[in-house]
Motif scaffolding. Structure first.
Motif, PDB file in Angstrom:
ATOM      1  N   LEU A  30       0.826  -1.202   0.000  1.00  0.00           N
ATOM      2  CA  LEU A  30       0.000   0.000   0.000  1.00  0.00           C
ATOM      3  C   LEU A  30       0.865   1.258   0.000  1.00  0.00           C
ATOM      4  CD1 LEU A  30      -2.625  -1.163   2.652  1.00  0.00           C
ATOM      5  CD2 LEU A  30      -2.721  -1.419   0.176  1.00  0.00           C
ATOM      6  N   LYS A  31       2.062   1.142   0.522  1.00  0.00           N
ATOM      7  CA  LYS A  31       3.046   2.221   0.476  1.00  0.00           C
ATOM      8  C   LYS A  31       4.417   1.564   0.577  1.00  0.00           C
ATOM      9  CE  LYS A  31       4.572   6.514   2.731  1.00  0.00           C
ATOM     10  NZ  LYS A  31       4.796   7.223   1.473  1.00  0.00           N
ATOM     11  N   ASP A  32       4.947   1.146  -0.575  1.00  0.00           N
ATOM     12  CA  ASP A  32       6.189   0.361  -0.687  1.00  0.00           C
ATOM     13  C   ASP A  32       6.267  -0.678   0.428  1.00  0.00           C
ATOM     14  OD1 ASP A  32       7.555   1.936   1.521  1.00  0.00           O
ATOM     15  OD2 ASP A  32       7.541   3.513   0.001  1.00  0.00           O
ATOM     16  N   THR A  33       7.421  -0.882   1.025  1.00  0.00           N
ATOM     17  CA  THR A  33       7.533  -1.899   2.075  1.00  0.00           C
ATOM     18  C   THR A  33       7.225  -1.329   3.467  1.00  0.00           C
ATOM     19  OG1 THR A  33       9.918  -1.463   2.285  1.00  0.00           O
ATOM     20  CG2 THR A  33       9.233  -3.255   0.801  1.00  0.00           C
ATOM     21  N   HIS A  34       6.821  -0.068   3.505  1.00  0.00           N
ATOM     22  CA  HIS A  34       6.486   0.548   4.796  1.00  0.00           C
ATOM     23  C   HIS A  34       5.072   0.190   5.248  1.00  0.00           C
ATOM     24  CE1 HIS A  34       9.700   3.980   4.605  1.00  0.00           C
ATOM     25  NE2 HIS A  34      10.210   2.768   4.654  1.00  0.00           N
ATOM     26  N   LEU A  35       4.237  -0.280   4.323  1.00  0.00           N
ATOM     27  CA  LEU A  35       2.842  -0.564   4.643  1.00  0.00           C
ATOM     28  C   LEU A  35       2.324  -1.603   3.654  1.00  0.00           C
ATOM     29  CD1 LEU A  35       0.123   0.071   6.060  1.00  0.00           C
ATOM     30  CD2 LEU A  35      -0.138   2.009   4.496  1.00  0.00           C
ATOM     31  N   PHE A  36       2.005  -2.798   4.166  1.00  0.00           N
ATOM     32  CA  PHE A  36       1.505  -3.839   3.265  1.00  0.00           C
ATOM     33  C   PHE A  36       0.587  -4.804   3.996  1.00  0.00           C
ATOM     34  CE2 PHE A  36       5.631  -5.356   4.827  1.00  0.00           C
ATOM     35  CZ  PHE A  36       5.396  -6.688   5.159  1.00  0.00           C
ATOM     36  N   THR A  37      -0.227  -5.506   3.207  1.00  0.00           N
ATOM     37  CA  THR A  37      -1.153  -6.488   3.766  1.00  0.00           C
ATOM     38  C   THR A  37      -0.822  -7.875   3.222  1.00  0.00           C
ATOM     39  OG1 THR A  37      -2.779  -6.113   2.002  1.00  0.00           O
ATOM     40  CG2 THR A  37      -3.032  -4.824   4.029  1.00  0.00           C
ATOM     41  N   VAL A  38      -1.259  -8.892   3.964  1.00  0.00           N
ATOM     42  CA  VAL A  38      -1.103 -10.285   3.555  1.00  0.00           C
ATOM     43  C   VAL A  38      -2.462 -10.950   3.713  1.00  0.00           C
ATOM     44  CG1 VAL A  38       0.159 -12.442   3.866  1.00  0.00           C
ATOM     45  CG2 VAL A  38       1.261 -10.264   4.477  1.00  0.00           C
ATOM     46  N   GLN A  39      -3.091 -11.256   2.590  1.00  0.00           N
ATOM     47  CA  GLN A  39      -4.405 -11.885   2.647  1.00  0.00           C
ATOM     48  C   GLN A  39      -4.290 -13.331   3.131  1.00  0.00           C
ATOM     49  OE1 GLN A  39      -7.341 -10.532   2.117  1.00  0.00           O
ATOM     50  NE2 GLN A  39      -6.710  -8.538   1.312  1.00  0.00           N
ATOM     51  N   ASN A  40      -5.307 -13.772   3.864  1.00  0.00           N
ATOM     52  CA  ASN A  40      -5.402 -15.173   4.297  1.00  0.00           C
ATOM     53  C   ASN A  40      -4.173 -15.652   5.063  1.00  0.00           C
ATOM     54  OD1 ASN A  40      -7.972 -15.517   2.932  1.00  0.00           O
ATOM     55  ND2 ASN A  40      -6.795 -15.536   1.028  1.00  0.00           N
ATOM     56  N   PHE A  41      -3.617 -14.760   5.877  1.00  0.00           N
ATOM     57  CA  PHE A  41      -2.468 -15.176   6.688  1.00  0.00           C
ATOM     58  C   PHE A  41      -2.900 -16.224   7.717  1.00  0.00           C
ATOM     59  CE2 PHE A  41       0.346 -14.789  10.362  1.00  0.00           C
ATOM     60  CZ  PHE A  41       1.547 -15.103   9.743  1.00  0.00           C
ATOM     61  N   LEU A  42      -4.103 -16.046   8.265  1.00  0.00           N
ATOM     62  CA  LEU A  42      -4.714 -17.070   9.107  1.00  0.00           C
ATOM     63  C   LEU A  42      -5.960 -17.587   8.413  1.00  0.00           C
ATOM     64  CD1 LEU A  42      -4.606 -15.522  12.717  1.00  0.00           C
ATOM     65  CD2 LEU A  42      -3.024 -17.187  11.729  1.00  0.00           C
ATOM     66  N   THR A  43      -6.258 -18.845   8.617  1.00  0.00           N
ATOM     67  CA  THR A  43      -7.500 -19.387   8.089  1.00  0.00           C
ATOM     68  C   THR A  43      -8.664 -18.896   8.948  1.00  0.00           C
ATOM     69  OG1 THR A  43      -7.463 -21.373   9.463  1.00  0.00           O
ATOM     70  CG2 THR A  43      -6.276 -21.468   7.356  1.00  0.00           C
ATOM     71  N   SER A  44      -9.879 -19.078   8.440  1.00  0.00           N
ATOM     72  CA  SER A  44     -11.054 -18.694   9.214  1.00  0.00           C
ATOM     73  C   SER A  44     -11.114 -19.481  10.519  1.00  0.00           C
ATOM     74  CB  SER A  44     -12.322 -18.950   8.390  1.00  0.00           C
ATOM     75  OG  SER A  44     -13.475 -18.599   9.127  1.00  0.00           O
ATOM     76  N   ALA A  45     -10.778 -20.770  10.472  1.00  0.00           N
ATOM     77  CA  ALA A  45     -10.807 -21.603  11.680  1.00  0.00           C
ATOM     78  C   ALA A  45      -9.776 -21.129  12.695  1.00  0.00           C
ATOM     79  CB  ALA A  45     -10.559 -23.061  11.309  1.00  0.00           C
ATOM     80  N   GLU A  46      -8.580 -20.761  12.217  1.00  0.00           N
ATOM     81  CA  GLU A  46      -7.533 -20.270  13.114  1.00  0.00           C
ATOM     82  C   GLU A  46      -7.948 -18.950  13.760  1.00  0.00           C
ATOM     83  OE1 GLU A  46      -3.755 -22.259  10.670  1.00  0.00           O
ATOM     84  OE2 GLU A  46      -4.323 -20.168  10.338  1.00  0.00           O
ATOM     85  N   SER A  47      -8.527 -18.056  12.957  1.00  0.00           N
ATOM     86  CA  SER A  47      -8.975 -16.758  13.474  1.00  0.00           C
ATOM     87  C   SER A  47     -10.032 -16.939  14.549  1.00  0.00           C
ATOM     88  CB  SER A  47      -9.531 -15.896  12.334  1.00  0.00           C
ATOM     89  OG  SER A  47      -8.541 -15.637  11.350  1.00  0.00           O
ATOM     90  N   LYS A  48     -11.018 -17.769  14.266  1.00  0.00           N
ATOM     91  CA  LYS A  48     -12.099 -17.988  15.226  1.00  0.00           C
ATOM     92  C   LYS A  48     -11.586 -18.653  16.505  1.00  0.00           C
ATOM     93  CE  LYS A  48     -16.087 -18.156  12.101  1.00  0.00           C
ATOM     94  NZ  LYS A  48     -15.433 -17.459  10.982  1.00  0.00           N
ATOM     95  N   ALA A  49     -10.590 -19.536  16.362  1.00  0.00           N
ATOM     96  CA  ALA A  49     -10.023 -20.196  17.545  1.00  0.00           C
ATOM     97  C   ALA A  49      -9.286 -19.193  18.430  1.00  0.00           C
ATOM     98  CB  ALA A  49      -9.087 -21.322  17.113  1.00  0.00           C
ATOM     99  N   PHE A  50      -8.607 -18.219  17.822  1.00  0.00           N
ATOM    100  CA  PHE A  50      -7.944 -17.173  18.607  1.00  0.00           C
ATOM    101  C   PHE A  50      -8.985 -16.325  19.352  1.00  0.00           C
ATOM    102  CE2 PHE A  50      -3.807 -17.413  16.172  1.00  0.00           C
ATOM    103  CZ  PHE A  50      -3.020 -17.576  17.291  1.00  0.00           C
ATOM    104  N   VAL A  51     -10.086 -16.004  18.670  1.00  0.00           N
ATOM    105  CA  VAL A  51     -11.146 -15.225  19.326  1.00  0.00           C
ATOM    106  C   VAL A  51     -11.697 -15.993  20.522  1.00  0.00           C
ATOM    107  CG1 VAL A  51     -13.497 -14.324  19.059  1.00  0.00           C
ATOM    108  CG2 VAL A  51     -11.793 -13.910  17.271  1.00  0.00           C
ATOM    109  N   LYS A  52     -11.952 -17.262  20.325  1.00  0.00           N
ATOM    110  CA  LYS A  52     -12.492 -18.089  21.413  1.00  0.00           C
ATOM    111  C   LYS A  52     -11.522 -18.145  22.587  1.00  0.00           C
ATOM    112  CE  LYS A  52     -14.379 -22.696  22.358  1.00  0.00           C
ATOM    113  NZ  LYS A  52     -14.692 -24.038  21.784  1.00  0.00           N
ATOM    114  N   ALA A  53     -10.227 -18.314  22.274  1.00  0.00           N
ATOM    115  CA  ALA A  53      -9.216 -18.381  23.335  1.00  0.00           C
ATOM    116  C   ALA A  53      -9.117 -17.053  24.084  1.00  0.00           C
ATOM    117  CB  ALA A  53      -7.861 -18.754  22.736  1.00  0.00           C
ATOM    118  N   ALA A  54      -9.132 -15.954  23.339  1.00  0.00           N
ATOM    119  CA  ALA A  54      -9.032 -14.635  23.969  1.00  0.00           C
ATOM    120  C   ALA A  54     -10.240 -14.365  24.858  1.00  0.00           C
ATOM    121  CB  ALA A  54      -8.896 -13.555  22.897  1.00  0.00           C
TER     122      ALA A  54
END
Length: 231
Positions: A30-54
């Motif tokens: 989004l702004k050279d290497t100072h700002l970038f995104t990574v799609q699907n770094f976690l799966t939906s199952a992994e994301s939901k498991a982190f929410v549940k744990a938190a």
């Protein structure tokens, strides 16, 4: 400032999901290497498991003194846990390769800050414009990038067998909560809507862009937060 909860990593390690290595991750600059995104770094199952744990650990509200006292407006809920194993797991699941050729003042990225934070933003909560400071961790190690992984967000149709209450905000699609970065003269450099499983990385310290987490208007925004350490 609001109270902060430090969770005992020895009691929480068993709660974390097993994170699989992602071999084909792609970055969007989004702004050279100072700002970038990574799609699907976690799966939906992994994301939901982190929410549940938190949620099982329990969030504590965090506020601020406000702009009149020299602090950005802040209204969210927070957990902090010191967990080097979790930090290494996230780093080695695919982040490390993105920082292979990024050097700052001659130093290379060596991993993530073991101080892991989870943020929760409910309807009406936000984090005003601010910058993220670089932190000296000792032994020649210093943080230079912020890592945010969105654990909720993006449109996902409700399963036909989902029996959650219609009034349960955790089951509602997330609306709002964008992370917005500003350049000179308050121009918008990037506006990043939270998307489940997406990682956002941006440089912090003296080169950090002014940014904010906009107001959540529907649903709940969950975020995993750490920092990239250089040495």
């Amino acid at each position: 400032m609001g109270d902060r909860r430090e969770a005992d990593s020895s009691k929480t390690a068993s709660k974390w999901p097993t994170i699989k290595t992602k071999p084909n991750l792609q970055i969007t600059c989004l702004k050279d290497t100072h700002l970038f995104t990574v799609q699907n770094f976690l799966t939906s199952a992994e994301s939901k498991a982190f929410v549940k744990a938190a949620e099982s650990i329990g969030f504590v509200h965090q506020g601020s003194l406000g702009p009149t006292k020299g602090e950005a407006y802040r209204d969210n809920d927070r957990i902090s846990v010191n967990d080097p194993v979790l930090a290494d797991t996230i780093w080695e699941s695919g982040l490390d390769k993105f920082f292979f050729d990024i050097k700052i003042r001659g130093k290379a990225a060596v991993g993530l800050n073991p101080n892991i934070r989870f943020y929760r933003y409910k309807v009406g909560q936000r984090f005003g414009r601010h910058i993220d400071e670089s932190n000296d961790l000792g032994d020649g190690k210093r943080t230079h990038y912020t890592l945010l992984i969105y654990l909720s967000g993006g449109f996902k149709p409700k399963a036909t067998n989902d029996k959650s209450s219609p009034k349960d905000s955790s089951s509602e699609p997330l609306v709002g909560g964008e992370t917005v970065f500003y350049g000179s003269r308050n121009t918008v450099v990037a506006e990043v809507p939270p998307t489940e499983g997406m990682a956002l990385l941006h440089i912090h310290g003296d080169k950090c862009l002014l940014h904010e987490a906009r107001n959540v208007t529907k649903g709940i925004k969950y975020v995993f937060r750490s920092d990239v350490v250089f040495a």
